[in-house]
Design a protein around this motif. Sequence first.
Motif, mmCIF file in Angstrom:
data_model
loop_
_atom_site.group_PDB
_atom_site.id
_atom_site.type_symbol
_atom_site.label_atom_id
_atom_site.label_comp_id
_atom_site.label_asym_id
_atom_site.label_seq_id
_atom_site.Cartn_x
_atom_site.Cartn_y
_atom_site.Cartn_z
ATOM 1 N N GLY A 37 0.780 -1.268 -0.064
ATOM 2 C CA GLY A 37 -0.153 0.118 0.048
ATOM 3 C C GLY A 37 0.582 0.992 -0.162
ATOM 4 O O GLY A 37 0.126 2.332 0.018
ATOM 5 N N GLU A 38 1.762 1.228 -0.049
ATOM 6 C CA GLU A 38 3.351 2.453 -0.189
ATOM 7 C C GLU A 38 3.535 3.172 -1.205
ATOM 8 O O GLU A 38 3.834 1.879 -2.294
ATOM 9 C CB GLU A 38 4.578 1.696 0.626
ATOM 10 C CG GLU A 38 5.311 2.813 0.709
ATOM 11 C CD GLU A 38 6.426 2.083 1.819
ATOM 12 O OE1 GLU A 38 6.946 2.613 2.743
ATOM 13 O OE2 GLU A 38 7.347 1.429 0.506
ATOM 14 N N ILE A 39 2.986 4.486 -0.994
ATOM 15 C CA ILE A 39 3.758 4.676 -2.413
ATOM 16 C C ILE A 39 4.966 6.204 -2.259
ATOM 17 O O ILE A 39 4.195 6.644 -1.143
ATOM 18 C CB ILE A 39 2.507 5.868 -3.482
ATOM 19 C CG1 ILE A 39 0.923 5.518 -3.305
ATOM 20 C CG2 ILE A 39 2.834 7.069 -3.972
ATOM 21 C CD1 ILE A 39 -0.032 6.201 -4.095
ATOM 22 N N ALA A 40 5.978 5.747 -2.828
ATOM 23 C CA ALA A 40 7.202 6.435 -2.386
ATOM 24 C C ALA A 40 7.823 6.239 -3.278
ATOM 25 O O ALA A 40 7.821 6.193 -4.534
ATOM 26 C CB ALA A 40 7.977 5.249 -2.138
ATOM 27 N N VAL B 214 18.803 4.674 -10.059
ATOM 28 C CA VAL B 214 18.266 5.408 -10.317
ATOM 29 C C VAL B 214 16.426 6.568 -9.335
ATOM 30 O O VAL B 214 16.748 4.804 -7.843
ATOM 31 C CB VAL B 214 17.032 4.592 -11.649
ATOM 32 C CG1 VAL B 214 18.349 4.303 -12.550
ATOM 33 C CG2 VAL B 214 16.620 4.258 -10.738
ATOM 34 N N GLU B 215 16.591 7.252 -9.519
ATOM 35 C CA GLU B 215 15.240 7.881 -8.444
ATOM 36 C C GLU B 215 13.998 6.796 -9.311
ATOM 37 O O GLU B 215 14.096 6.501 -10.804
ATOM 38 C CB GLU B 215 15.006 9.084 -9.326
ATOM 39 C CG GLU B 215 15.594 10.224 -8.090
ATOM 40 C CD GLU B 215 15.059 9.426 -6.970
ATOM 41 O OE1 GLU B 215 14.064 10.178 -6.622
ATOM 42 O OE2 GLU B 215 16.692 9.895 -5.982
ATOM 43 N N ALA B 216 13.364 6.183 -8.556
ATOM 44 C CA ALA B 216 11.688 5.632 -8.915
ATOM 45 C C ALA B 216 10.785 6.575 -7.944
ATOM 46 O O ALA B 216 10.736 6.180 -6.750
ATOM 47 C CB ALA B 216 12.197 3.760 -8.353
ATOM 48 N N VAL B 217 9.398 5.798 -8.458
ATOM 49 C CA VAL B 217 8.497 6.065 -7.755
ATOM 50 C C VAL B 217 7.882 4.422 -8.002
ATOM 51 O O VAL B 217 7.893 3.802 -8.667
ATOM 52 C CB VAL B 217 7.696 6.958 -8.670
ATOM 53 C CG1 VAL B 217 6.476 6.805 -7.784
ATOM 54 C CG2 VAL B 217 8.334 8.363 -8.808
ATOM 55 N N LYS B 218 8.125 3.746 -6.411
ATOM 56 C CA LYS B 218 6.815 2.893 -5.929
ATOM 57 C C LYS B 218 5.790 2.951 -5.880
ATOM 58 O O LYS B 218 5.015 3.520 -4.986
ATOM 59 C CB LYS B 218 8.385 2.026 -5.106
ATOM 60 C CG LYS B 218 7.417 0.821 -4.773
ATOM 61 C CD LYS B 218 7.851 -0.196 -3.633
ATOM 62 C CE LYS B 218 7.590 0.500 -2.636
ATOM 63 N NZ LYS B 218 6.099 -0.097 -2.305
#
Length: 141
Positions: free
Chosen positions: A53-56, A73-77
């Motif tokens: 459930g985590e957006i990071a 790398v920069e990432a959005v999970k």
Amino acid sequence: LEAAIEQGLPYRRAERVAAVAQLDAQVQGQRVSAAEGAARLWRLAQDELRLSGEIARTATPVQLSADGEPRLVEAVKLGTVMLLTQLPGGGYGWLRRVDGAWRHDPLPPDADPDEVARLFADLGKRVRGGLYRLPVPGATP
């Protein structure tokens, strides 16, 4: 739990699998009681649910090509559903499952890179709400 981690999004997979394997070794070696092992396993399972459930926005190692070494790398999970990447030379990519294996690809042609850029920017500002048009996991480019 280990099998679910192995098949899921490869976000910090090695660390997560190692935690389960270490607990198993401790229980098998009787260094941890079965009751304590069950309690720790439950905590690991709860951690997996929290990750789902985590957006990071985070820096994470990603193997950008089949023959390359992982690069930071920069990432959005987005939970355990999607990992979008901001590439070092500019542009965006994503991890997607192809033939049962995860691989990094450029965004599909129908994806709007401006929407992905806005998501990265908003998460960088700690904005946790919004409507974004993102690529659909499992879609073919």
